[in-house]
Design an enzyme around this catalytic site. Structure first.
Site, mmCIF file in Angstrom:
data_model
loop_
_atom_site.group_PDB
_atom_site.id
_atom_site.type_symbol
_atom_site.label_atom_id
_atom_site.label_comp_id
_atom_site.label_asym_id
_atom_site.label_seq_id
_atom_site.Cartn_x
_atom_site.Cartn_y
_atom_site.Cartn_z
ATOM 1 N N ARG A 108 1.118 -0.740 0.268
ATOM 2 C CA ARG A 108 0.257 -0.073 0.074
ATOM 3 C C ARG A 108 0.487 1.211 -0.123
ATOM 4 N NH1 ARG A 108 -3.390 -1.137 5.493
ATOM 5 N NH2 ARG A 108 -4.705 0.368 4.460
ATOM 6 N N ARG A 172 -1.697 -0.874 13.245
ATOM 7 C CA ARG A 172 -1.791 -2.116 12.764
ATOM 8 C C ARG A 172 0.471 -2.268 12.786
ATOM 9 N NH1 ARG A 172 -5.143 -3.908 13.009
ATOM 10 N NH2 ARG A 172 -7.346 -3.747 11.261
ATOM 11 N N SER A 198 -8.353 -2.528 21.447
ATOM 12 C CA SER A 198 -8.356 -3.773 22.580
ATOM 13 C C SER A 198 -7.725 -3.244 23.642
ATOM 14 C CB SER A 198 -7.799 -4.714 21.470
ATOM 15 O OG SER A 198 -6.347 -4.512 21.278
ATOM 16 N N LYS A 229 -12.466 -4.250 23.808
ATOM 17 C CA LYS A 229 -13.034 -5.358 23.009
ATOM 18 C C LYS A 229 -11.757 -6.293 23.663
ATOM 19 C CE LYS A 229 -11.683 -3.274 18.863
ATOM 20 N NZ LYS A 229 -11.074 -3.118 17.280
ATOM 21 N N GLY A 234 -14.999 -10.946 24.941
ATOM 22 C CA GLY A 234 -16.399 -9.918 24.615
ATOM 23 C C GLY A 234 -15.807 -8.554 25.295
ATOM 24 N N ALA A 259 -13.416 -8.971 12.618
ATOM 25 C CA ALA A 259 -14.702 -9.719 13.779
ATOM 26 C C ALA A 259 -14.463 -8.219 14.736
ATOM 27 C CB ALA A 259 -13.498 -10.249 14.296
ATOM 28 N N ASP A 261 -13.880 -4.654 13.263
ATOM 29 C CA ASP A 261 -15.072 -3.338 12.790
ATOM 30 C C ASP A 261 -16.117 -4.600 13.278
ATOM 31 O OD1 ASP A 261 -12.394 -3.086 12.151
ATOM 32 O OD2 ASP A 261 -12.419 -4.082 9.910
HETATM 33 O O1 KDG Z 1 -9.659 -5.177 10.081
HETATM 34 C C1 KDG Z 1 -9.669 -6.349 8.914
HETATM 35 C C2 KDG Z 1 -8.828 -5.229 8.256
HETATM 36 O O2 KDG Z 1 -7.642 -5.023 9.255
HETATM 37 C C3 KDG Z 1 -8.229 -5.278 6.876
HETATM 38 O O3 KDG Z 1 -9.470 -5.468 5.913
HETATM 39 C C4 KDG Z 1 -7.388 -4.635 6.055
HETATM 40 O O4 KDG Z 1 -7.835 -2.147 6.539
HETATM 41 C C5 KDG Z 1 -7.283 -3.514 6.579
HETATM 42 C C6 KDG Z 1 -5.753 -3.345 7.265
HETATM 43 O O5 KDG Z 1 -5.403 -2.346 7.284
HETATM 44 O O6 KDG Z 1 -5.152 -4.107 7.823
#
Ligand code: KDG
Length: 319
Positions: A108, A172, A198, A229, A234, A259, A261
Site C-alpha cells: 500500500r 497495525r 483492544s 474489545k 467479550g 471481527a 470492524d
Molecule cells: O480489520 C480488518 C482489516 O485489518 C483489513 O480489512 C485490512 O484495513 C485493513 C488493514 O489495514 O489491516
C-alpha cells in the site's frame, strides 16, 4: 447522485485482499476479496439497513473497480470516493497458515488510498452531514497527507450539529511502530466521542497502568465512551452509563480478520437505533461472532432478519 444526508460516514483505505488457500508456495490458489477496516464497518451498517457512506481513493484499475462495485452492491454510498488516475489501489496478501493465525503482507505504499486528502475529507463530511463519523488509526499510518485528512474530517464533523466521532485505534504493527502510532493517534483519540480499542491498543492513546485508568484518562480528556474489545472474552465499556460488560458469543472461528470492524458496526447500529450501552455491546458482540464464522472480513455479516435468527438461537433449517 448526492450522499445520503444524516448517514454514517467513514473514510479510509479499501484494498484488494488476496487470500491464499493454504500456505503460500508455487501454485497456491488465491481468492480475491475486498477488505478495509472502515469499509467493513460501512458494510456491517448497510446490511443492517442504516444509510452509510464511504469516502476514499482507489486506483483506475480492476481492483479499484471491484472495491467500488462491491461497496455499491452492499448498499454503501460511494459518491464521495475518488478514482485516482496515477496511483494503484492497495492490495494485501493474507496467508492462511491454519492452525496458526493468518499472516498479512500489505502492498500500500504510494497507493491511491494513501493519498486520502483534506479536500476529500472536508467535502465528504459537508456532503454527508453525518450522525456518526467513523475513523480508524490505520489511516494516519498511511501517509502524512492521510493523517491530516483525518484531523480535517474531525474538525468538519464538529461543525455538524449532533455528529459523533467514533475512532477505532486499530494499530497495525506492519505499518508503523508503537511509538510513532502513539504520537499520531493520541490527539485523534482525545478528540473523538467514542474510542474503541483492544486492551493492548489502549496504552497507545492513554496513560495509566490498567484499562480502567486509561479509560478514565480518556474520559477526563473529553471522550464520552471508551469501548474495550477483548475478542473471545467479550467487551466492556466506560461511559455515561458507567462500566458495562458483555460476554462474547461462543462460535466456531474460521477467520478472525474483520471481527473488530464487525463489532464496531454492530455497536454503532445499536447506537443509531437509540439503544442503551449494554445493547450496543451485545449487538457488537453478535456481529463480531458472526463475522468470524466464515472466510473473509465481512462476508458473514447479517441482515436484520439474520441477526434476529442468530440472537434467537435458532438451530433448525428454515424450510
Ligand atoms: O480489520 C480488518 C482489516 O485489518 C483489513 O480489512 C485490512 O484495513 C485493513 C488493514 O489495514 O489491516
Amino acid at each position: 447522485m448526492t450522499a445520503a444526508v444524516g448517514a454514517v460516514l467513514t473514510l479510509g483505505e479499501t484494498l484488494g485482499s488476496f487470500r491464499s488457500h493454504g500456505r503460500i508456495t508455487a501454485g497456491t490458489e488465491f481468492g480475491l476479496a475486498v477488505a478495509g477496516a472502515e469499509s467493513n464497518v460501512a458494510i456491517a451498517l448497510a446490511r443492517l439497513g442504516h444509510p452509510v457512506a464511504w469516502g476514499g481513493r482507489v486506483g483506475d484499475d480492476p481492483v479499484g473497480r471491484l472495491v467500488l462495485t462491491t461497496l455499491r452492491g452492499e448498499g454503501v454510498d460511494v459518491t464521495g470516493a475518488i478514482v485516482d488516475q496515477t496511483a494503484p489501489t492497495a492490495t494485501m496478501v493474507v496467508e492462511d497458515r491454519h492452525p496458526l493465525p493468518p499472516s498479512v503482507t500489505y502492498y500500500r505504499a504510494g497507493s491511491a488510498g494513501s493519498r486520502l486528502d483534506a479536500d476529500l475529507a472536508a467535502r465528504a463530511v459537508a456532503g454527508a452531514q453525518p450522525r456518526v463519523l467513523h475513523l480508524s488509526g490505520i489511516t494516519p499510518a498511511l501517509s502524512a497527507q492521510a493523517a491530516a485528512a483525518v484531523s480535517v474530517a474531525i474538525d468538519a464533523a464538529r461543525q455538524v450539529r449532533g455528529a459523533a466521532v467514533c475512532f477505532d485505534v486499530n494499530y497495525r504493527a506492519r505499518l508503523w511502530n508503537r511509538a510513532d502510532a502513539a504520537r499520531a493517534l493520541t490527539p485523534v483519540a482525545v478528540s473523538a466521542d467514542i474510542v474503541v480499542a483492544s486492551a493492548d491498543e489502549l496504552p497507545l492513546v492513554a496513560e495509566g497502568s490498567s484499562t480502567e485508568e486509561r479509560a478514565a484518562a480518556l474520559r477526563e480528556a473529553g471522550v464520552s465512551t471508551v469501548v474495550v474489545k477483548h475478542g473471545k472474552r467479550g467487551a466492556e465499556s466506560f461511559g455515561p452509563d458507567g462500566h458495562v460488560e458483555c460476554p462474547a458469543h461462543p462460535v466456531t472461528e474460521v477467520d478472525s480478520i474483520g471481527a473488530g470492524d464487525a463489532f464496531v458496526g454492530g455497536y454503532l447500529s445499536a447506537l443509531l437505533d437509540g439503544l442503551d450501552e449494554a445493547a450496543r455491546l451485545r449487538r457488537g458482540a453478535a456481529l463480531g461472532a458472526l463475522a468470524v464464522t466464515g472466510r473473509g472480513d465481512w462476508e458473514r455479516l447479517p441482515s436484520r432478519a439474520e441477526l434476529a435468527v442468530f440472537l434467537a438461537g435458532a438451530e433448525e433449517a428454515e424450510r
